[in-house]
Every structure is written in C-alpha cells, then in structure tokens.
Design a protein around this motif. Structure first.
Motif, PDB file in Angstrom:
ATOM      1  N   VAL A   1       3.164  -3.054   8.386  1.00 19.80           N
ATOM      2  CA  VAL A   1       2.040  -2.363   9.016  1.00 19.80           C
ATOM      3  C   VAL A   1       1.275  -3.297  10.009  1.00 19.80           C
ATOM      4  O   VAL A   1       1.006  -4.529   9.406  1.00 19.80           O
ATOM      5  CB  VAL A   1       0.899  -1.712   7.861  1.00 19.80           C
ATOM      6  CG1 VAL A   1      -0.140  -1.113   8.746  1.00 19.80           C
ATOM      7  CG2 VAL A   1       1.628  -0.977   6.873  1.00 19.80           C
TER       8      VAL A   1
ATOM      9  N   ASP B   1       0.782   5.375   1.589  1.00 19.84           N
ATOM     10  CA  ASP B   1      -0.018   6.321   2.456  1.00 19.84           C
ATOM     11  C   ASP B   1       0.449   7.992   2.369  1.00 19.84           C
ATOM     12  O   ASP B   1       1.753   8.263   2.446  1.00 19.84           O
ATOM     13  CB  ASP B   1       0.055   6.005   4.055  1.00 19.84           C
ATOM     14  CG  ASP B   1      -0.803   4.976   4.266  1.00 19.84           C
ATOM     15  OD1 ASP B   1      -1.982   5.059   4.519  1.00 19.84           O
ATOM     16  OD2 ASP B   1      -0.401   3.561   4.639  1.00 19.84           O
TER      17      ASP B   1
ATOM     18  N   GLY C   1      -4.852   6.128   2.826  1.00 21.47           N
ATOM     19  CA  GLY C   1      -3.839   5.044   1.942  1.00 21.47           C
ATOM     20  C   GLY C   1      -4.767   4.176   1.203  1.00 21.47           C
ATOM     21  O   GLY C   1      -5.726   4.006   1.429  1.00 21.47           O
ATOM     22  N   GLY C   2      -3.949   3.533   0.336  1.00 28.36           N
ATOM     23  CA  GLY C   2      -4.677   2.213  -0.456  1.00 28.36           C
ATOM     24  C   GLY C   2      -3.809   1.656  -1.186  1.00 28.36           C
ATOM     25  O   GLY C   2      -2.398   1.880  -1.036  1.00 28.36           O
ATOM     26  N   MET C   3      -4.250   0.595  -1.923  1.00 30.92           N
ATOM     27  CA  MET C   3      -3.412  -0.538  -2.281  1.00 30.92           C
ATOM     28  C   MET C   3      -2.314  -0.025  -3.776  1.00 30.92           C
ATOM     29  O   MET C   3      -3.256   0.589  -4.688  1.00 30.92           O
ATOM     30  CB  MET C   3      -4.094  -1.656  -2.617  1.00 30.92           C
ATOM     31  CG  MET C   3      -5.069  -2.312  -1.435  1.00 30.92           C
ATOM     32  SD  MET C   3      -3.644  -3.088  -0.363  1.00 30.92           S
ATOM     33  CE  MET C   3      -4.890  -3.960   0.895  1.00 30.92           C
TER      34      MET C   3
ATOM     35  N   LEU D   1      -4.698   7.371   7.830  1.00 26.18           N
ATOM     36  CA  LEU D   1      -4.316   8.187   6.746  1.00 26.18           C
ATOM     37  C   LEU D   1      -5.065   7.591   5.422  1.00 26.18           C
ATOM     38  O   LEU D   1      -5.589   6.210   5.348  1.00 26.18           O
ATOM     39  CB  LEU D   1      -2.811   7.712   6.486  1.00 26.18           C
ATOM     40  CG  LEU D   1      -1.860   8.221   7.572  1.00 26.18           C
ATOM     41  CD1 LEU D   1      -0.458   7.547   7.392  1.00 26.18           C
ATOM     42  CD2 LEU D   1      -2.003   9.887   7.499  1.00 26.18           C
TER      43      LEU D   1
ATOM     44  N   GLU E   1     -10.001   9.273  -1.627  1.00 28.16           N
ATOM     45  CA  GLU E   1     -10.617   9.153  -0.205  1.00 28.16           C
ATOM     46  C   GLU E   1     -10.576  10.602   0.308  1.00 28.16           C
ATOM     47  O   GLU E   1     -11.527  10.664   1.270  1.00 28.16           O
ATOM     48  CB  GLU E   1      -9.633   8.283   0.638  1.00 28.16           C
ATOM     49  CG  GLU E   1      -9.473   6.600  -0.067  1.00 28.16           C
ATOM     50  CD  GLU E   1      -8.840   5.856   1.048  1.00 28.16           C
ATOM     51  OE1 GLU E   1      -8.536   6.231   2.106  1.00 28.16           O
ATOM     52  OE2 GLU E   1      -8.835   4.793   0.499  1.00 28.16           O
TER      53      GLU E   1
ATOM     54  N   ALA F   1       1.014  -1.295   0.088  1.00 26.13           N
ATOM     55  CA  ALA F   1      -0.010   0.105  -0.029  1.00 26.13           C
ATOM     56  C   ALA F   1       0.846   1.166   0.136  1.00 26.13           C
ATOM     57  O   ALA F   1       2.011   1.285   0.228  1.00 26.13           O
ATOM     58  CB  ALA F   1      -0.949  -0.002   1.379  1.00 26.13           C
TER      59      ALA F   1
ATOM     60  N   THR G   1       3.642  -0.800   3.658  1.00 25.09           N
ATOM     61  CA  THR G   1       3.465   0.503   3.256  1.00 25.09           C
ATOM     62  C   THR G   1       4.500   1.152   3.092  1.00 25.09           C
ATOM     63  O   THR G   1       5.404   1.197   3.683  1.00 25.09           O
ATOM     64  CB  THR G   1       2.178   1.228   3.790  1.00 25.09           C
ATOM     65  OG1 THR G   1       1.785   2.391   3.108  1.00 25.09           O
ATOM     66  CG2 THR G   1       2.758   1.853   5.446  1.00 25.09           C
TER      67      THR G   1
ATOM     68  N   ASP H   1      -1.564  -4.189  10.682  1.00 24.29           N
ATOM     69  CA  ASP H   1      -3.095  -4.133  10.046  1.00 24.29           C
ATOM     70  C   ASP H   1      -3.830  -5.136  10.716  1.00 24.29           C
ATOM     71  O   ASP H   1      -3.536  -6.476  10.733  1.00 24.29           O
ATOM     72  CB  ASP H   1      -3.045  -4.099   8.494  1.00 24.29           C
ATOM     73  CG  ASP H   1      -4.207  -3.890   7.964  1.00 24.29           C
ATOM     74  OD1 ASP H   1      -4.195  -2.709   7.254  1.00 24.29           O
ATOM     75  OD2 ASP H   1      -5.320  -4.334   7.962  1.00 24.29           O
TER      76      ASP H   1
ATOM     77  N   TYR I   1      -5.759   4.109  12.890  1.00 21.10           N
ATOM     78  CA  TYR I   1      -5.899   2.576  12.451  1.00 21.10           C
ATOM     79  C   TYR I   1      -4.388   2.448  12.265  1.00 21.10           C
ATOM     80  O   TYR I   1      -3.444   2.880  11.757  1.00 21.10           O
ATOM     81  CB  TYR I   1      -6.694   2.853  11.121  1.00 21.10           C
ATOM     82  CG  TYR I   1      -6.845   1.632  10.430  1.00 21.10           C
ATOM     83  CD1 TYR I   1      -7.420   0.681  10.705  1.00 21.10           C
ATOM     84  CD2 TYR I   1      -5.877   1.219   9.239  1.00 21.10           C
ATOM     85  CE1 TYR I   1      -7.622  -0.481  10.004  1.00 21.10           C
ATOM     86  CE2 TYR I   1      -5.937   0.037   8.488  1.00 21.10           C
ATOM     87  CZ  TYR I   1      -7.129  -0.748   8.841  1.00 21.10           C
ATOM     88  OH  TYR I   1      -7.082  -2.173   8.367  1.00 21.10           O
TER      89      TYR I   1
ATOM     90  N   MET J   1       0.102  -6.443   5.379  1.00 18.50           N
ATOM     91  CA  MET J   1       0.280  -5.208   4.811  1.00 18.50           C
ATOM     92  C   MET J   1       1.763  -4.731   5.090  1.00 18.50           C
ATOM     93  O   MET J   1       2.283  -4.684   6.185  1.00 18.50           O
ATOM     94  CB  MET J   1      -0.791  -4.043   5.552  1.00 18.50           C
ATOM     95  CG  MET J   1      -2.059  -4.455   5.144  1.00 18.50           C
ATOM     96  SD  MET J   1      -2.928  -4.507   3.409  1.00 18.50           S
ATOM     97  CE  MET J   1      -2.274  -2.779   2.972  1.00 18.50           C
TER      98      MET J   1
HETATM   99  C1  RP5 Z   1      -3.113   0.037   5.706  1.00 23.67           C
HETATM  100  O1  RP5 Z   1      -4.115  -0.160   5.127  1.00 23.67           O
HETATM  101  C2  RP5 Z   1      -2.052   0.983   4.735  1.00 23.67           C
HETATM  102  O2  RP5 Z   1      -1.125   1.584   5.669  1.00 23.67           O
HETATM  103  C3  RP5 Z   1      -3.168   1.817   4.130  1.00 23.67           C
HETATM  104  O3  RP5 Z   1      -3.671   2.996   4.841  1.00 23.67           O
HETATM  105  C4  RP5 Z   1      -4.275   0.971   3.928  1.00 23.67           C
HETATM  106  C5  RP5 Z   1      -4.507   0.158   2.648  1.00 23.67           C
HETATM  107  O4  RP5 Z   1      -5.732  -0.373   2.569  1.00 23.67           O
HETATM  108  P1  RP5 Z   1      -7.208   0.054   2.156  1.00 23.67           P
HETATM  109  O5  RP5 Z   1      -7.153   1.506   2.803  1.00 23.67           O
HETATM  110  O6  RP5 Z   1      -6.999   0.133   0.635  1.00 23.67           O
HETATM  111  O7  RP5 Z   1      -8.140  -0.784   2.945  1.00 23.67           O
HETATM  112  O8  RP5 Z   1      -2.496  -0.937   6.142  1.00 23.67           O
END
Ligand code: RP5
Ligand code: MG
Ligand code: MG
Length: 279
Positions: A208, A113, A154-156, A152, A174, A111, A221, A210, A260, A219
């Motif tokens: 992370v 962020d 963030g995403g994949m 944050l 987002e 991912a 990042t 997660d 998170y 995860m």
């Molecule tokens: C966390 O999940 C990463 O740091 C990032 O913020 C996020 C990515 O996943 P999605 O937001 O796409 O679910 O581990």
C-alpha cells in the motif's frame, strides 16, 4: 511495476520531519543515489506499545524476516524483501525517511480492508443508471481522523488474527461503531450479518502506498469485497463512524475518485469486477 508517491517527498505524518527528496528515477534501491541521507525517525508514541516491535538491536528482539514469526506475519506479498545491516528494506524502494515512523512493525505491517458494496437505487427500488446506462456501484467509505481523507474502513491485523476476520472487525469498529455497542447488541448484529460477511471476494493483496511508509517499515493489505447484489442486506446497515473514523457514508465508485493511500486502486478493481459480473 510497483511504485510509490504518497510516501515520498514532503513532511512525514504527525511530525516536523521532512523526507529526503527522492526523484522518480531514484526510487529503486538498485539505482545509485550517493547523496541519499534520509532522516531517521521512530515516533515516541509507539515505544513500548504492545502492538509495536522493540528496537532493532534489542537483545530480546529476534525477528524472523520473510517468515511467519510466531503470531506475527513478517512475510511480504511482494516476495522476499532485503535486509540491510539488520534493517528490512522497503520492497518498492526509497521513501526519504528511515526508521519506522509511526508504524509498529519493522518490515511489512499487515492490514485488511473491507469493500462493502451495493448498487445505487431509486426510491422505487429500481437501479439508478449513469449516462452510459450502466448501474452505479456504491461502497462504504469512512473519513479518517488522522488525515481527513476518505478511505476504506480498514485496519491492522492483530497477531494470529485471520485476515478476513480483521476486515469484518474493522468494518464493525469504524463504520458501525461496534466499540460502543453492548455485548448483546453486538451478538445480534453479528447473527444478522453473519452470512453476508462470511463470503468476501479477495480483490487485492499487496503493498500500500501509505503516507506512513518508511525505508524500513511499510503497509500491506488484503482487501475483500462484500457485495449485496439485491440491496436488501446492507439496506439494514446503520452506518455510524467509530474508533478513529470521524465520518462514514455510501460513496459512488466513480473512476475519478480520490481516496487515502492506494484505496482508489482497490475500489476501481472492485468496480471493474462487479461490472464484468453483470454482463
Ligand atoms: C492502509 O491503512 C490500509 O489499507 C488500511 O486501510 C489502513 C490501516 O491502518 P489504520 O486504519 O489502522 O491506521 O494502509
Ligand atoms: Mg481500526
Ligand atoms: Mg483504520
């Protein structure tokens, strides 16, 4: 030392499955844990999704572990991870669940962020100071639709996508809700903020903690800080929660902040660097 809390013990997200109990001293794979029998869980929702791997053992699935596998980065920022009976092993250790849960990839799921920051200002435009006479850093946080936690935006990383591109794209989706913008408005927005988002500082790369992590999928990042020192660029940002975010706002980057996954560590790192940069 790397460790994890949020992906250990308790219920697995979006399921009725309880993680096998893993005490602090049994996290590491090198510590024997004879009784360890984690439930196996791969969510139905990910089967057949274009962003998800096939099952291990599928004759068409020939992953290259610890390598850039065509467009998919299966390398870990933590170094070489182990493969046990064809399954990649979480580099931090046991999570109490095997399979890949709701994560699409076996092994690392990459991912990005974005940490978009500014100094808090009074209506006059002067910096607001805290009780130690220090300026107050603020960052853009979103409220996650899945857990309701602040995070944050963030995403994949999409296959083949540059990680810095992911960070900016996810911010747009987002925190600005670019997904509902017309192509023209999006172009205009991109033009306006192009230089601001062209030079982010890399502040974190790694594992992370997660809640979706499992023994075989986790995860990782890369976080980038986009800082508006004078406050005249992000001042024009109209925040609007989009995609899977259900809220968005500027939040003070205080030391006791709760976010998170590992996001509070990332924000603290940004805060440290920003404060150092002004003295
Ligand atoms: C966390 O999940 C990463 O740091 C990032 O913020 C996020 C990515 O996943 P999605 O937001 O796409 O679910 O581990
Ligand atoms: Mg997203
Ligand atoms: Mg996201």
């Amino acid at each position: 030392v790397l460790t994890h809390f949020k992906c250990r013990n308790g219920m697995y997200p979006r399921s009725a499955i309880e993680r096998f109990m893993v005490p602090d001293d049994k996290i590491n794979w090198s510590v024997e844990y004879k009784e360890y029998k984690p439930p196996n869980h791969t969510a139905n929702s990910i089967h057949g999704k274009p962003w998800a791997d096939p099952e291990i053992g599928d004759p068409n699935f020939k992953p290259k572990w610890n390598a850039l596998d065509k467009n998919v980065n299966r390398e870990s920022y933590t170094g070489q991870y182990l493969i046990q009976d064809r399954y990649p092993l979480n580099p931090v250790g046991r999570t109490g669940i095997c399979g890949r849960g709701v994560l699409g990839r076996w092994g690392p799921n990459h991912a990005a962020d974005p940490v978009v920051t500014r100094w808090k200002r009074l209506l006059s435009g002067e910096l607001e100071l805290d009780k130690n006479h220090k300026p107050i850093l603020q960052f853009v946080a979103i409220k996650r639709g899945d857990t309701g936690e602040w995070a944050l935006p963030g995403g994949m990383v999409d296959p083949g996508e540059k990680v810095t591109t992911t960070a900016v794209r996810e911010f747009q989706e987002e925190a600005i809700n670019s997904l509902v913008m017309s192509e023209d408005d999006k172009k205009e927005w991109e033009e306006k903020f192009k230089s601001f988002f062209s030079n982010g500082d890399e502040v974190f790369q790694g594992y992370v903690d997660d809640p979706r992590n499992t023994d075989n999928a986790w995860m990782e990042t890369s976080a980038y800080n986009f800082h508006d020192d004078k406050g005249d660029v992000v001042g024009a940002l109209k925040l609007n929660a989009g995609d899977d975010a259900v809220g968005v706002q500027w939040v003070d980057a205080a030391h006791d902040i709760k976010l998170y996954a590992s996001h509070e560590d990332i924000v603290k790192e940004v805060l440290k660097r920003r404060l150092l940069a002004i003295t």
